[in-house]
Scaffold this active site. Structure first.
Site, PDB file in Angstrom:
ATOM      1  N   TYR A   1       8.903   1.501   1.225  1.00  0.00           N
ATOM      2  CA  TYR A   1       9.958   1.126   2.133  1.00  0.00           C
ATOM      3  C   TYR A   1      10.965   0.326   1.342  1.00  0.00           C
ATOM      4  O   TYR A   1      10.747  -0.821   1.027  1.00  0.00           O
ATOM      5  CB  TYR A   1       9.396   0.303   3.292  1.00  0.00           C
ATOM      6  CG  TYR A   1       8.362   1.082   4.062  1.00  0.00           C
ATOM      7  CD1 TYR A   1       7.118   0.553   4.341  1.00  0.00           C
ATOM      8  CD2 TYR A   1       8.639   2.374   4.485  1.00  0.00           C
ATOM      9  CE1 TYR A   1       6.178   1.275   5.040  1.00  0.00           C
ATOM     10  CE2 TYR A   1       7.694   3.104   5.188  1.00  0.00           C
ATOM     11  CZ  TYR A   1       6.466   2.549   5.465  1.00  0.00           C
ATOM     12  OH  TYR A   1       5.535   3.267   6.158  1.00  0.00           O
TER      13      TYR A   1
ATOM     14  N   PHE B   1       0.805  -1.210   0.000  1.00  0.00           N
ATOM     15  CA  PHE B   1       0.000   0.000   0.000  1.00  0.00           C
ATOM     16  C   PHE B   1       0.835   1.255   0.000  1.00  0.00           C
ATOM     17  O   PHE B   1       0.317   2.351  -0.027  1.00  0.00           O
ATOM     18  CB  PHE B   1      -0.966   0.002   1.184  1.00  0.00           C
ATOM     19  CG  PHE B   1      -1.953  -1.106   1.083  1.00  0.00           C
ATOM     20  CD1 PHE B   1      -2.029  -2.076   2.058  1.00  0.00           C
ATOM     21  CD2 PHE B   1      -2.773  -1.224  -0.015  1.00  0.00           C
ATOM     22  CE1 PHE B   1      -2.919  -3.126   1.948  1.00  0.00           C
ATOM     23  CE2 PHE B   1      -3.668  -2.273  -0.143  1.00  0.00           C
ATOM     24  CZ  PHE B   1      -3.745  -3.227   0.845  1.00  0.00           C
ATOM     25  N   ASP B   2       2.117   1.098   0.070  1.00  0.00           N
ATOM     26  CA  ASP B   2       2.967   2.270   0.016  1.00  0.00           C
ATOM     27  C   ASP B   2       3.715   2.388  -1.293  1.00  0.00           C
ATOM     28  O   ASP B   2       4.542   3.258  -1.456  1.00  0.00           O
ATOM     29  CB  ASP B   2       3.963   2.241   1.179  1.00  0.00           C
ATOM     30  CG  ASP B   2       3.278   2.603   2.483  1.00  0.00           C
ATOM     31  OD1 ASP B   2       3.016   3.787   2.700  1.00  0.00           O
ATOM     32  OD2 ASP B   2       2.986   1.690   3.252  1.00  0.00           O
TER      33      ASP B   2
ATOM     34  N   TYR C   1      13.770   8.188   7.496  1.00  0.00           N
ATOM     35  CA  TYR C   1      14.620   7.347   8.328  1.00  0.00           C
ATOM     36  C   TYR C   1      15.317   6.255   7.537  1.00  0.00           C
ATOM     37  O   TYR C   1      14.835   5.802   6.515  1.00  0.00           O
ATOM     38  CB  TYR C   1      13.784   6.637   9.400  1.00  0.00           C
ATOM     39  CG  TYR C   1      13.340   7.515  10.534  1.00  0.00           C
ATOM     40  CD1 TYR C   1      11.987   7.760  10.758  1.00  0.00           C
ATOM     41  CD2 TYR C   1      14.265   8.092  11.394  1.00  0.00           C
ATOM     42  CE1 TYR C   1      11.572   8.562  11.807  1.00  0.00           C
ATOM     43  CE2 TYR C   1      13.857   8.899  12.443  1.00  0.00           C
ATOM     44  CZ  TYR C   1      12.511   9.132  12.642  1.00  0.00           C
ATOM     45  OH  TYR C   1      12.104   9.927  13.674  1.00  0.00           O
TER      46      TYR C   1
END
Lengths: 670, 670
Positions: free
Chosen positions: A305, A296-297, A381
């Site tokens: 990610y 979903f990203d 990050y």
């Protein structure tokens, strides 16, 4: 294993690819094959994920025990795809039978849209001091928030954290914007902009940049760091059979998937010829606030990610072995991230030393550790994840947080305290916890284990009493975690609490205690968000330092399979599994432990560490046979004879006199 | 500093020895000189210790501030000597004025006597199964117990832990004897033998040896450990001016004495040209159960607690600098332990990394750490002490315990549980704590500091309230430790407690908070021995994780100067200092903090770590200027141009293909 090896050799001779180990990630060709099979029936979907559907444990354990005779688990692909109308599908495809096994519709979700052209966003940018002609200097980091009660229960949401860059090379984190667009992921529309009551103008402070070119210009790079060279000219001590890694009595299958990253399976230790299983599977199964539903990203920026492609000599130093990772892209092609996993060994300092003060007879042995690692980027990050194996049977997980702090806007004169810290003029870093969930499936001398909470407690009896004369008696009190409802345990610093994953039907012949592995996890304060808060609901796995559940094949993701779909009511993942069968027996059963340490990125954080140490597992120190640097006995000292020089290091030098070499007679074995 | 340097250069030109830094340990010639001065007035004493008497802080600080004009502190020797009738003397000698300043009689103490010839010991050996002709196989480890109420308040005592070796090369710890002779150290007589109610015969199990020759015979040494080479062909990044060590903005004076081992003083950090003091002095001031009064443990076996002479390539690997340590021996000669202190730097993995997911512009920088270390032997144990300095301003103390566990006899069929573990047939390892006291004299931007306890606490306000809408607000609550009586603080895992050593008159211009260093010490359970027990009394420093006292020149040893002399009633050291002035002001005063972490040697123990991290100390990351391995900007990525390669590592290789080098264009700066 003979037949298995013959098959592999035959495959190699005929030019066929060797048969994958059942836990190997899908290869590029398998990914393409799965896509082809899906497309025969569903030719209008885009692909978010095509990954290994892990074999059921029962079948896998049977095959591991008898690879030549047991049925080999099929290679099956786990699919997440997006079809017409933004519908999301979860499916499985059997690559050997070449057919779709399951195909289910899930809630809709879509990648993030560019914000720069939305009129409302442009308006807000103007309000905080960015004119329309500067919209090309506006950037955003997409974050999945999933659920927000204001917008109904079925609307999939993402938010765009907004930033500005005076110049494309400036760090945007110095210039956070104070408003936050929210997307309906189904319709790709900005449905709302969260605007704070107190507006904060664009930060006017000069840029604060970290990249080399900026530093070189502003203050210059240091010139006094002399190189260190690390090499293994005779090669490395580990070897690989496919993806099964062997090193210093350890055997580990190194897997990987887009959600958990590195997955280590079938971990065993060769104890003087007896191959003993220790862990069936271990992984970093979840993180918060970076819920790991990669599918979903995946936005127009690529994988949300990203695991990094590691570089030799930069990310990794010494003699390095890399493994690539294969993923699907939207249109169904396989793509490879090269050098996704790094495997190498390091000197670990002194493993053992003892000197007899009477005659200076001495043994000193240096140790090694093996490190399996990856680095992944989650917006601002970076997480550096290191799985380490030691010669004494210890396993250590270390996570180092780097990259840039999350930042928020701050007005001149406004105080960031107490909820944050002003780290630079106009830049607020909020206090928050980073939570990790380590999923451990113990296999301590077999699959049926019991997990105990172990506390150091004082003995009864007052000072001067018969049972506690000196008042210094203490012992390790063990409490079995017997059912899921009662197996929720927190860290107690007062008792130096640890957890033992034990096999109570295997007793150490000397100590008379069950063989076990001790979990040491001291960085586990209670979850700070309060009960009922969104974090508490969605990161239910983090309510306690340790949970234990009975093993179930599909219970891999402690916050649920599709995290953003959940409001947290009811809480998916661990809380749900516990409530399904709160009284299930967990003693000498196939159990899984979930441990949740945390990390504070307020300042550059110390690495977070979890340790797994053998306890009553071995009958003697398993690394006594590591060659010593030198070892002399009293008899040899008395006779003036030198002892054993097991490892001669003639490369070490004195810092200011490089004629004196290590390992010489002047230095060792006196 | 100019005049100081000229003096040094003049001394070197004329062949004179350079003038010692006031904190340098006494040299061999200074030791001999002190002895000579003492002998003029006391010619019948033996010497237990001749060590540096540290200058008074006030005078030292004045000299550090103006070395060219302030009065240079004299070199003074601190003496412990033994005279006729076993009297012990404490004295100080001014080496420049060449005279005795103080000379005081203390309680008597004597070295340990050989037990093998004592008739009562021979009798007990016979009872447990060792015939008189085998007394040469009996060994003992001497331990200072100091005080035992049974024998009166003025009798100095030592005990002999007894062992047996079938062969001189066998580990005696497999054969502990069940009785314990106690010596009157004044008269050198065995005054008592502690005999347990339940006798335990000599263990009949075969030897369990750890030395290389035994392992080689029994199972063979491993042959699959391939060498790792570590070198610094261009030299090291640190340099020394006498004993003042400089590395990566750090400046540290490296001292040493027989009690504390390494003493680090005058620690400062060069913050972009501004040399900022951080710690005036830090050391491992005490340990339990190994009270560090070396003088009383000097027996006929030599120094009871020996710091090891370290070996190049064995104890220490890479490019190594050593410092020797000079001591006095009984007859007043100076003796040197070569290579007592090791100084080296190591690669510390990734210091910083960030990748922009949009364009893969990336900066990756590797870090270094500097390690100042020693290893000392305390009977069966070895302690490896590592003081580490990082480029980001962090200091870390790590203590690794190795050697052999303390062992006790066990009868066949007897259970060691719950107070111990049977680690081998007939061998019981008791549960006990190892306590360390780290003495920290902070000098955070100046000597007047305040120490705060810092707790992570939840914000007030329920979920959904205005002040805590999401229920996830938390902050760091600071509590000043204002007086010695109230400055006793324990670790609280629930709040991830740390301690800030701050200077409230120096405020960080961005965060608006006082500059400080944070003490992170998580391995501090409460002292397990109960209140009123001997350990509780004698190791008063360990009753709490942290104590704070006002700086006083002679308050160095937290259990008192001559530990074995104390019954613990009243408790010497910290408890006494606190009770002297319980209400003294500790805010913005010259204070000292005493922190006591612990370690369990039940199993091979994980290293114990204490961290000191800058908090609000810097206005930006102090190591941004460490050259990156590579760094690219968005502009460079868009232009297809490579970025900066700050450090090229062409030595790193792929493990199974040594043609591919690190640092090549294929690998970095893409």
């Amino acid at each position: 294993m003979v037949l298995e090896r013959l098959k592999q050799m035959a495959a190699q001779l005929t030019g066929q690819l060797p048969t994958p180990h059942p836990l190997d990630p899908l290869s590029s060709s398998e990914i393409r094959e799965a896509v082809e099979i899906v497309r025969k029936e569903h030719n209008d979907v885009f692909f978010n994920a095509v990954t290994l559907w892990e074999p059921r444990k029962k079948q896998m354990m049977a095959w591991l025990a008898s690879p030549d005779t047991a049925k080999r688990p099929h290679r099956v692909a786990d699919i997440v795809a997006i079809g017409r109308g933004s519908k999301v599908f979860d499916g499985t495809v059997d690559l050997e039978d070449k057919k779709i096994l399951t195909w289910e519709l899930t809630e809709g979700v879509q990648p993030l849209k560019v914000v720069r052209t939305d009129p409302q966003v442009i308006e807000q940018c103007g309000i905080v001091g960015i004119p329309p002609e500067d919209m090309h200097k506006v950037y955003c980091d997409p974050w999945t928030i999933g659920y927000d009660e204001r917008f109904g229960s079925n609307v999939r949401l993402q938010q765009a954290l907004m930033y500005y860059r005076p110049h494309p090379d400036d760090s945007q984190y110095t210039y956070p914007l104070d408003f936050c667009p929210i997307f309906n992921a189904d319709t790709q529309e900005i449905i709302h902009i969260d605007i704070p009551k107190v507006r904060r103008q664009l930060n006017q402070a000069p840029p604060s940049n970290f990249h080399g070119e900026a530093i070189q210009k502003e203050i210059g790079l240091r010139t006094d760091v002399k190189p260190i060279e690390i090499s293994q000219p005779q090669g490395v001590s580990f070897n690989l059979d496919g993806r099964t890694l062997k090193w210093q009595n350890w055997s580990v299958h190194v897997g990987f998937n887009y959600r958990e990253g590195i997955v280590l399976s079938n971990i065993s230790f060769n104890d003087r010829g007896n191959v003993r299983p220790i862990f069936y599977r271990m992984s970093l199964a979840e993180m918060h606030p970076h819920q790991r539903k990669h599918a979903f990203d995946l936005g127009e920026y690529g994988a949300g990610y990203m695991t990094n492609s590691l570089t030799l000599g930069c990310d990794c130093k010494g003699a390095i072995h890399y493994m690539d990772a294969d993923f699907v892209n939207r249109v169904g092609d396989a793509q490879t991230i090269k050098n996704a996993i790094c495997i190498h060994e390091e000197d670990a300092g002194i493993l053992f030393k003892h000197t007899d003060f009477r005659d200076e007879s001495c043994t000193v042995t240096r140790g090694r550790k093996l490190i399996i690692s990856q680095i992944f980027t989650a917006a601002n990050y970076e997480y550096c994840v290191y799985w380490m194996f030691m010669q004494d049977g210890t396993i250590q997980l270390e996570i180092k947080l780097t990259g840039i702090l999350n930042t928020y806007a701050l007005n001149p004169g406004e105080s960031a305290a107490p909820w944050g810290t002003e780290v630079y003029p106009g830049v607020n870093a909020h206090n928050h916890q980073h939570l990790f969930c380590l999923r451990l499936d113990p296999n301590i001398d077999g699959p049926n284990n019991t997990i105990f909470q172990a506390d150091a407690v004082r003995g009864d009896g007052e000072v001067g009493s018969a049972e506690n004369y000196y008042g210094n008696a203490f012992y390790a009190k063990k409490t079995a975690l017997k059912t899921p409802a009662t197996a929720m345990s927190d860290y107690d610093g007062n008792t130096s609490r640890t957890w033992d994953m034990a096999n109570t039907s295997k007793i150490n012949p000397y100590s008379k205690k069950p063989v076990s592995y001790k979990l040491v996890s001291r960085e586990v304060p209670p979850l700070l968000p309060k009960e009922g808060s969104l974090v508490w609901k969605r990161a239910g796995f983090a309510r306690h330092a340790v949970h234990v559940t009975k093993y179930m094949d599909d219970q891999i993701h402690p916050a649920g399979r599709h995290v953003p779909q959940t409001s947290g009511e009811p809480s998916q993942g661990i809380p749900a599994w516990i409530s399904e069968e709160p009284e299930a027996n967990l003693e000498q059963e196939d159990v899984v432990s979930w441990t949740t340490p945390e990390d504070y990125p307020i300042m550059p954080a110390e690495p977070m560490t979890v340790l797994l140490r053998p306890r009553n597992f071995f009958t003697q120190n398993p690394c006594m046979d590591v060659p010593p640097s030198y070892s002399t006995t009293p008899t040899q000292m008395a006779a003036g004879k030198g002892g054993i020089k097991g490892v001669v290091d003639s490369v070490s030098r004195l810092a200011f006199d490089d004629k004196t070499k290590g390992g010489s007679n002047d230095c060792c074995g006196k």
